[in-house]
Design a protein around this motif. Structure first.
Motif, short mmCIF file in Angstrom:
data_model
loop_
_atom_site.label_atom_id
_atom_site.label_comp_id
_atom_site.label_asym_id
_atom_site.label_seq_id
_atom_site.Cartn_x
_atom_site.Cartn_y
_atom_site.Cartn_z
N THR A 346 35.25 -4.72 -64.34
CA THR A 346 34.70 -5.90 -65.04
C THR A 346 35.80 -6.69 -65.76
N LEU A 349 36.60 -8.91 -63.07
CA LEU A 349 35.48 -9.82 -62.75
C LEU A 349 35.43 -10.97 -63.76
N ALA A 353 34.46 -14.97 -62.87
CA ALA A 353 33.10 -15.29 -63.33
C ALA A 353 33.17 -16.49 -64.29
N VAL A 358 30.34 -18.44 -65.87
CA VAL A 358 29.58 -17.32 -66.43
C VAL A 358 30.50 -16.47 -67.31
N THR A 377 29.34 -3.76 -68.04
CA THR A 377 29.45 -5.06 -68.72
C THR A 377 28.32 -5.17 -69.73
N THR A 395 24.70 -16.67 -60.15
CA THR A 395 26.11 -17.03 -59.96
C THR A 395 26.99 -15.79 -60.09
N LEU A 396 26.68 -14.95 -61.08
CA LEU A 396 27.48 -13.73 -61.28
C LEU A 396 27.41 -12.84 -60.03
N VAL A 399 29.73 -14.23 -57.39
CA VAL A 399 31.15 -14.00 -57.71
C VAL A 399 31.49 -12.53 -57.50
N CYS A 400 30.61 -11.65 -57.92
CA CYS A 400 30.85 -10.21 -57.81
C CYS A 400 30.94 -9.81 -56.34
#
Ligand SMILES: Cc1ncc(COP(=O)(O)O)c(C=O)c1O
Length: 418
Positions: A346, A349, A353, A358, A377, A395-396, A399-400
């Motif tokens: 994370t 990330l 993000a 985000v 997280t 959105t997260l 991206v992840c």
């Protein structure tokens, strides 16, 4: 002709003059991200604005002239009416029997952390703390060069078997920890509530090893069913608990009003290092006026709204991440502590993000054990709207998946069909 001062084009260089050991500089604020799941912000819609306006107007009209003196007319512990409200409220909700003169009003409970640390800690000391805990506590302890021993948590908070083993091990090594810091009532970030039986066991262990407890209860008002066990402070038989709380979570963080409950002998030491000549008086006056009339009606309304946002967040995570996001349903508060698959880091990330709008809190910043925190997280659901929670989590997930290959398949039915 008048002498003119020659304008210098190069700014004075303060760098070589800076005191050694300063923390890294703050990052300049560039506004809030679009989807803001960080920090402990509150729900703007739930702010009791009308009542606060009325309270401010009433109290200033009645006793505004006391602002002409440091400490109003209540002395350095803080506004008397607010401390009296707190003494009654703490008795009613947490079972704490304390007089108004055993309460020190602080500039947020962050100042309470600083004052408690200020009178107890020196470099090289050891404290016991929950394995996942408040970042602000961890950064303060790191800055003081204090060693932290993290105790794992389960569904009821700090695990007593692990605490007992840690205390025994420290004793064998000749180390007496300065305190056990715990957030027992709606733990940050896990959202657990320590049962009464476990509280009694914690007090027993603390007593056996001669270690005081530092109880941080700043989320204790935000419990879905309003039910909580008595505070550790209330259950202690030998007054070995320092208790702190805050109005940041129950009313508004920008007010910067927190408090410490402790014996006068301790408060007297804290007052001696509280060098701000009193915390902001206007906000104390407004709260002192607002709370007796409105606090008890406001809090259940706020928690109902928070619970609804949590439902939206949990639904969005289930929909977008499927089984790739694991979490327990917290008992209250404003955070969800989420475990992502092991390959997700994370801390890595965080930047992509944020670039997508985000903001998330990476787990390692909220944990004593960085490996434990790596794929976790903390998501704050109080501030974003329901719509932003849903869009932000979608959105997260994108991206992840792009960065770490998970969730492999976004469980949302419509997206899966595309
Ligand atoms: C556990 C805990 N303690 C203390 C604080 C500090 O809050 P404040 O200074 O706004 O009272 C926070 C803020 O998020 C927190 O989570």
């Amino acid at each position: 002709m008048a002498a003119s001062v020659i304008a210098s084009t190069t700014a004075f260089d303060f760098t070589p003059l800076l005191a050694p050991g300063l923390p890294p500089p703050a990052v300049k604020w560039n506004g809030f991200p679009k989807y803001n799941f960080v920090g402990g912000h509150n729900d703007a819609e739930q702010l009791p604005l009308e009542a606060l306006v009325k309270a401010a107007n009433d109290v200033l009209t009645r006793e505004g002239r006391t602002l002409a003196t440091y400490g109003l007319s209540s002395g350095p512990l803080g506004h008397a009416r607010l401390r009296e409200f707190l003494a009654q409220k703490l008795k009613r909700s947490a079972g704490i029997a304390c007089a108004a003169d055993e309460i020190l009003v602080t500039s947020g409970s962050l100042q309470a952390l600083d004052l408690v640390n200020g009178i107890l800690l020196k470099a090289g000391d050891t404290v016991i703390i929950e394995q996942a805990t408040y970042q602000g506590a961890l950064t303060r302890l790191a800055r003081l060069n204090v060693q932290t021993i993290g105790i794992p948590l389960d569904g009821e908070g700090m695990r007593m078997d692990a605490l007992a083993a840690s205390l025994a091990d420290l004793k064998r090594r000749g180390v007496r920890p300065k305190y056990i810091y715990t957030i027992p009532t709606v733990q940050n970030p896990t959202g657990t509530i320590m049962s009464e039986a476990r509280r009694l066991e914690l007090l027993r262990l603390a007593d056996t090893y001669g270690v005081p407890i530092f109880e941080d209860d700043c989320y204790a008002d935000l419990i879905w069913d309003g039910q909580r066990p008595p505070a550790l402070h209330a259950l202690s038989k030998n007054r070995n608990v320092i208790h702190i709380g805050s109005f940041s979570k129950s009313i508004a963080p920008a007010l910067r009003v927190g408090y410490i409950v402790a014996d006068w002998t301790l408060l007297a030491r804290m007052l001696a290092i509280k060098t701000d000549a009193g915390s902001g008086a206007l906000e104390q006056m407004v709260l002192g006026e607002f709370c007796p009339a409105y606090f008890d009606d406001h809090v259940p309304r706020l928690t109902r709204g928070l619970r609804a946002k949590l439902e939206t967040l949990m639904d969005a995570l289930n929909e977008q991440f499927g089984t790739a996001a694991e979490f327990d349903d917290p008992k209250g508060g404003i955070f969800l502590w989420v475990k992502l698959p092991d390959q997700v880091d994370t801390l890595k990330l965080f930047q992509p993000a944020l670039a997508a709008g985000v903001a998330i809190n990476p787990g390692p910043e909220w944990a004593t054990d960085k490996d434990y925190g790596k794929s976790r997280t903390r998501l704050c659901f109080a501030h974003p709207s329901h719509e932003d929670i849903r869009a932000g989590i979608a959105t997260l997930a994108e991206v992840c998946r792009r960065e770490f290959g998970v969730p492999e398949r976004i469980a949302n039915v419509e997206k899966a069909r595309v």
